[in-house]
Design a protein around this motif. Structure first.
Motif, PDB file in Angstrom:
ATOM      1  N   GLN A  32       0.825  -1.208   0.000  1.00  0.00           N
ATOM      2  CA  GLN A  32       0.000   0.000   0.000  1.00  0.00           C
ATOM      3  C   GLN A  32       0.860   1.258   0.000  1.00  0.00           C
ATOM      4  O   GLN A  32       0.553   2.221  -0.709  1.00  0.00           O
ATOM      5  CB  GLN A  32      -0.942  -0.030   1.194  1.00  0.00           C
ATOM      6  CG  GLN A  32      -1.986  -1.108   1.068  1.00  0.00           C
ATOM      7  CD  GLN A  32      -2.701  -1.391   2.368  1.00  0.00           C
ATOM      8  OE1 GLN A  32      -2.259  -1.013   3.443  1.00  0.00           O
ATOM      9  NE2 GLN A  32      -3.836  -2.075   2.271  1.00  0.00           N
ATOM     10  N   MET A  33       1.947   1.273   0.772  1.00  0.00           N
ATOM     11  CA  MET A  33       2.824   2.449   0.774  1.00  0.00           C
ATOM     12  C   MET A  33       3.558   2.576  -0.554  1.00  0.00           C
ATOM     13  O   MET A  33       3.754   3.688  -1.056  1.00  0.00           O
ATOM     14  CB  MET A  33       3.806   2.379   1.941  1.00  0.00           C
ATOM     15  CG  MET A  33       3.154   2.661   3.278  1.00  0.00           C
ATOM     16  SD  MET A  33       4.291   2.919   4.646  1.00  0.00           S
ATOM     17  CE  MET A  33       5.210   1.424   4.687  1.00  0.00           C
ATOM     18  N   GLY A  34       3.957   1.446  -1.147  1.00  0.00           N
ATOM     19  CA  GLY A  34       4.597   1.501  -2.458  1.00  0.00           C
ATOM     20  C   GLY A  34       3.662   2.045  -3.518  1.00  0.00           C
ATOM     21  O   GLY A  34       4.045   2.863  -4.359  1.00  0.00           O
ATOM     22  N   ALA A  35       2.399   1.605  -3.469  1.00  0.00           N
ATOM     23  CA  ALA A  35       1.420   2.124  -4.426  1.00  0.00           C
ATOM     24  C   ALA A  35       1.170   3.611  -4.201  1.00  0.00           C
ATOM     25  O   ALA A  35       1.031   4.381  -5.155  1.00  0.00           O
ATOM     26  CB  ALA A  35       0.112   1.343  -4.306  1.00  0.00           C
ATOM     27  N   ALA A  36       1.116   4.038  -2.940  1.00  0.00           N
ATOM     28  CA  ALA A  36       0.894   5.463  -2.649  1.00  0.00           C
ATOM     29  C   ALA A  36       2.066   6.310  -3.136  1.00  0.00           C
ATOM     30  O   ALA A  36       1.867   7.390  -3.703  1.00  0.00           O
ATOM     31  CB  ALA A  36       0.673   5.660  -1.151  1.00  0.00           C
ATOM     32  N   ALA A  59       6.916  -2.843  -6.585  1.00  0.00           N
ATOM     33  CA  ALA A  59       8.072  -2.534  -5.740  1.00  0.00           C
ATOM     34  C   ALA A  59       7.790  -2.841  -4.274  1.00  0.00           C
ATOM     35  O   ALA A  59       8.648  -3.357  -3.559  1.00  0.00           O
ATOM     36  CB  ALA A  59       8.456  -1.058  -5.908  1.00  0.00           C
ATOM     37  N   GLY A  60       6.591  -2.532  -3.820  1.00  0.00           N
ATOM     38  CA  GLY A  60       6.245  -2.830  -2.426  1.00  0.00           C
ATOM     39  C   GLY A  60       6.248  -4.313  -2.139  1.00  0.00           C
ATOM     40  O   GLY A  60       6.744  -4.766  -1.106  1.00  0.00           O
ATOM     41  N   LEU A  61       5.714  -5.101  -3.061  1.00  0.00           N
ATOM     42  CA  LEU A  61       5.710  -6.556  -2.875  1.00  0.00           C
ATOM     43  C   LEU A  61       7.127  -7.110  -2.951  1.00  0.00           C
ATOM     44  O   LEU A  61       7.494  -7.997  -2.175  1.00  0.00           O
ATOM     45  CB  LEU A  61       4.818  -7.212  -3.923  1.00  0.00           C
ATOM     46  CG  LEU A  61       4.482  -8.666  -3.675  1.00  0.00           C
ATOM     47  CD1 LEU A  61       3.566  -8.781  -2.463  1.00  0.00           C
ATOM     48  CD2 LEU A  61       3.795  -9.266  -4.860  1.00  0.00           C
ATOM     49  N   GLY A  71       6.724 -10.039  -7.403  1.00  0.00           N
ATOM     50  CA  GLY A  71       6.008  -8.766  -7.311  1.00  0.00           C
ATOM     51  C   GLY A  71       5.457  -8.329  -8.650  1.00  0.00           C
ATOM     52  O   GLY A  71       4.317  -7.865  -8.761  1.00  0.00           O
ATOM     53  N   THR A  72       6.258  -8.518  -9.695  1.00  0.00           N
ATOM     54  CA  THR A  72       5.814  -8.130 -11.030  1.00  0.00           C
ATOM     55  C   THR A  72       4.700  -9.056 -11.537  1.00  0.00           C
ATOM     56  O   THR A  72       3.716  -8.591 -12.105  1.00  0.00           O
ATOM     57  CB  THR A  72       7.005  -8.164 -12.000  1.00  0.00           C
ATOM     58  OG1 THR A  72       8.065  -7.385 -11.446  1.00  0.00           O
ATOM     59  CG2 THR A  72       6.638  -7.598 -13.332  1.00  0.00           C
ATOM     60  N   MET A  73       4.852 -10.340 -11.299  1.00  0.00           N
ATOM     61  CA  MET A  73       3.821 -11.275 -11.757  1.00  0.00           C
ATOM     62  C   MET A  73       2.519 -11.088 -10.972  1.00  0.00           C
ATOM     63  O   MET A  73       1.435 -11.218 -11.525  1.00  0.00           O
ATOM     64  CB  MET A  73       4.314 -12.721 -11.636  1.00  0.00           C
ATOM     65  CG  MET A  73       5.467 -13.040 -12.579  1.00  0.00           C
ATOM     66  SD  MET A  73       5.178 -12.547 -14.287  1.00  0.00           S
ATOM     67  CE  MET A  73       3.882 -13.647 -14.752  1.00  0.00           C
ATOM     68  N   PHE A  74       2.620 -10.773  -9.679  1.00  0.00           N
ATOM     69  CA  PHE A  74       1.423 -10.480  -8.892  1.00  0.00           C
ATOM     70  C   PHE A  74       0.695  -9.284  -9.474  1.00  0.00           C
ATOM     71  O   PHE A  74      -0.532  -9.287  -9.596  1.00  0.00           O
ATOM     72  CB  PHE A  74       1.795 -10.220  -7.427  1.00  0.00           C
ATOM     73  CG  PHE A  74       0.646  -9.795  -6.587  1.00  0.00           C
ATOM     74  CD1 PHE A  74      -0.252 -10.730  -6.083  1.00  0.00           C
ATOM     75  CD2 PHE A  74       0.442  -8.456  -6.276  1.00  0.00           C
ATOM     76  CE1 PHE A  74      -1.326 -10.345  -5.297  1.00  0.00           C
ATOM     77  CE2 PHE A  74      -0.619  -8.061  -5.494  1.00  0.00           C
ATOM     78  CZ  PHE A  74      -1.509  -9.007  -5.004  1.00  0.00           C
ATOM     79  N   LEU A  75       1.439  -8.271  -9.849  1.00  0.00           N
ATOM     80  CA  LEU A  75       0.833  -7.085 -10.450  1.00  0.00           C
ATOM     81  C   LEU A  75       0.087  -7.452 -11.732  1.00  0.00           C
ATOM     82  O   LEU A  75      -1.057  -7.044 -11.928  1.00  0.00           O
ATOM     83  CB  LEU A  75       1.914  -6.049 -10.752  1.00  0.00           C
ATOM     84  CG  LEU A  75       1.459  -4.861 -11.595  1.00  0.00           C
ATOM     85  CD1 LEU A  75       0.629  -3.918 -10.750  1.00  0.00           C
ATOM     86  CD2 LEU A  75       2.630  -4.154 -12.208  1.00  0.00           C
ATOM     87  N   ALA A  95      10.602  -3.072  -9.192  1.00  0.00           N
ATOM     88  CA  ALA A  95      10.692  -4.163  -8.231  1.00  0.00           C
ATOM     89  C   ALA A  95      12.142  -4.547  -7.966  1.00  0.00           C
ATOM     90  O   ALA A  95      12.525  -4.796  -6.813  1.00  0.00           O
ATOM     91  CB  ALA A  95       9.906  -5.371  -8.748  1.00  0.00           C
ATOM     92  N   ILE A  96      12.971  -4.581  -9.004  1.00  0.00           N
ATOM     93  CA  ILE A  96      14.383  -4.916  -8.809  1.00  0.00           C
ATOM     94  C   ILE A  96      15.084  -3.840  -7.996  1.00  0.00           C
ATOM     95  O   ILE A  96      15.863  -4.140  -7.085  1.00  0.00           O
ATOM     96  CB  ILE A  96      15.076  -5.138 -10.173  1.00  0.00           C
ATOM     97  CG1 ILE A  96      14.571  -6.429 -10.797  1.00  0.00           C
ATOM     98  CG2 ILE A  96      16.585  -5.164 -10.029  1.00  0.00           C
ATOM     99  CD1 ILE A  96      15.039  -6.654 -12.216  1.00  0.00           C
ATOM    100  N   SER A  97      14.796  -2.575  -8.285  1.00  0.00           N
ATOM    101  CA  SER A  97      15.440  -1.502  -7.515  1.00  0.00           C
ATOM    102  C   SER A  97      14.961  -1.498  -6.065  1.00  0.00           C
ATOM    103  O   SER A  97      15.748  -1.250  -5.146  1.00  0.00           O
ATOM    104  CB  SER A  97      15.199  -0.149  -8.177  1.00  0.00           C
ATOM    105  OG  SER A  97      13.823   0.163  -8.181  1.00  0.00           O
TER     106      SER A  97
END
Length: 186
Positions: A32-36, A59-61, A71-75, A95-97
């Motif tokens: 949630q913080m990454g999305a914000a 990135a948050g995941l 994280g990318t596949m979840f998105l 996500a990598i960074s």
């Protein structure tokens, strides 16, 4: 959603829970913080929020689980429901960074690391094998004994949209649902 209230409330709430020593799952607040943050950067810098919001989710995941591909596949699978190369590559880069920064700041040691000082003796192996064989069979033995219908309870519905509340707290607190009324004695 307004990104700034979500960001600071999740951050302060996390500090208020973690600092006294209480348990908090970090995955949800990280996403949630990454999305914000992604939405805020998208609105301020590029006057769009969708792409960077998606990158913030990935990135948050990735920061929470140290798994940028997951994280990318979840998105792609659960949030956007589409595969666009531009969105996938930018989310993968974010996500990598995020994973790299998490490893650089916190290291590779788990957050709730508990050293294992006790190993099971070899004599426990037969018990473990027995449990592994018996435990999956127990539900098959118990289910026929349970009553199929209880008087006054609503039979299960087939459509998820018609099921009503699904968590126990919602079932008990929603007086409009027949099971909830029975449980609290209304």
């Amino acid at each position: 959603m307004k990104w700034w209230p979500v960001l600071w409330k999740k951050f302060v709430g996390g500090l208020l829970v973690i600092c006294p020593g209480l348990f908090l799952s970090r995955e949800g607040p990280c996403i949630q913080m990454g999305a914000a943050i992604g939405q805020g950067m998208g609105e301020r810098l590029f006057h769009t929020d969708q792409l960077l919001l998606s990158c913030g989710v990935a990135a948050g995941l990735a920061a929470a689980f140290s798994a940028p591909l997951a994280g990318t596949m979840f998105l792609l699978e659960e949030i956007t429901f589409r595969f666009q190369i531009r969105e996938w590559l930018t989310a993968l880069a974010a996500a990598i960074s995020a994973d790299l920064m998490t490893v650089l700041v916190y290291g590779t040691r788990p957050c709730l690391w508990l050293p294992v000082k006790f190993n099971l003796p070899p004599a426990a192996s037969p018990w473990l094998i027995l449990f592994a064989l018996v435990l999956p069979v127990l539900p098959v033995l118990v289910l026929p004994v349970l009553p199929v219908e209880q008087p006054g309870l609503v039979p299960p519905l087939h459509s998820p949209a018609q099921q009503g509340p699904t968590t126990p707290a919602a079932v008990i607190s929603d007086p409009g649902w027949p099971v909830g009324r029975q449980l609290i004695g209304w």
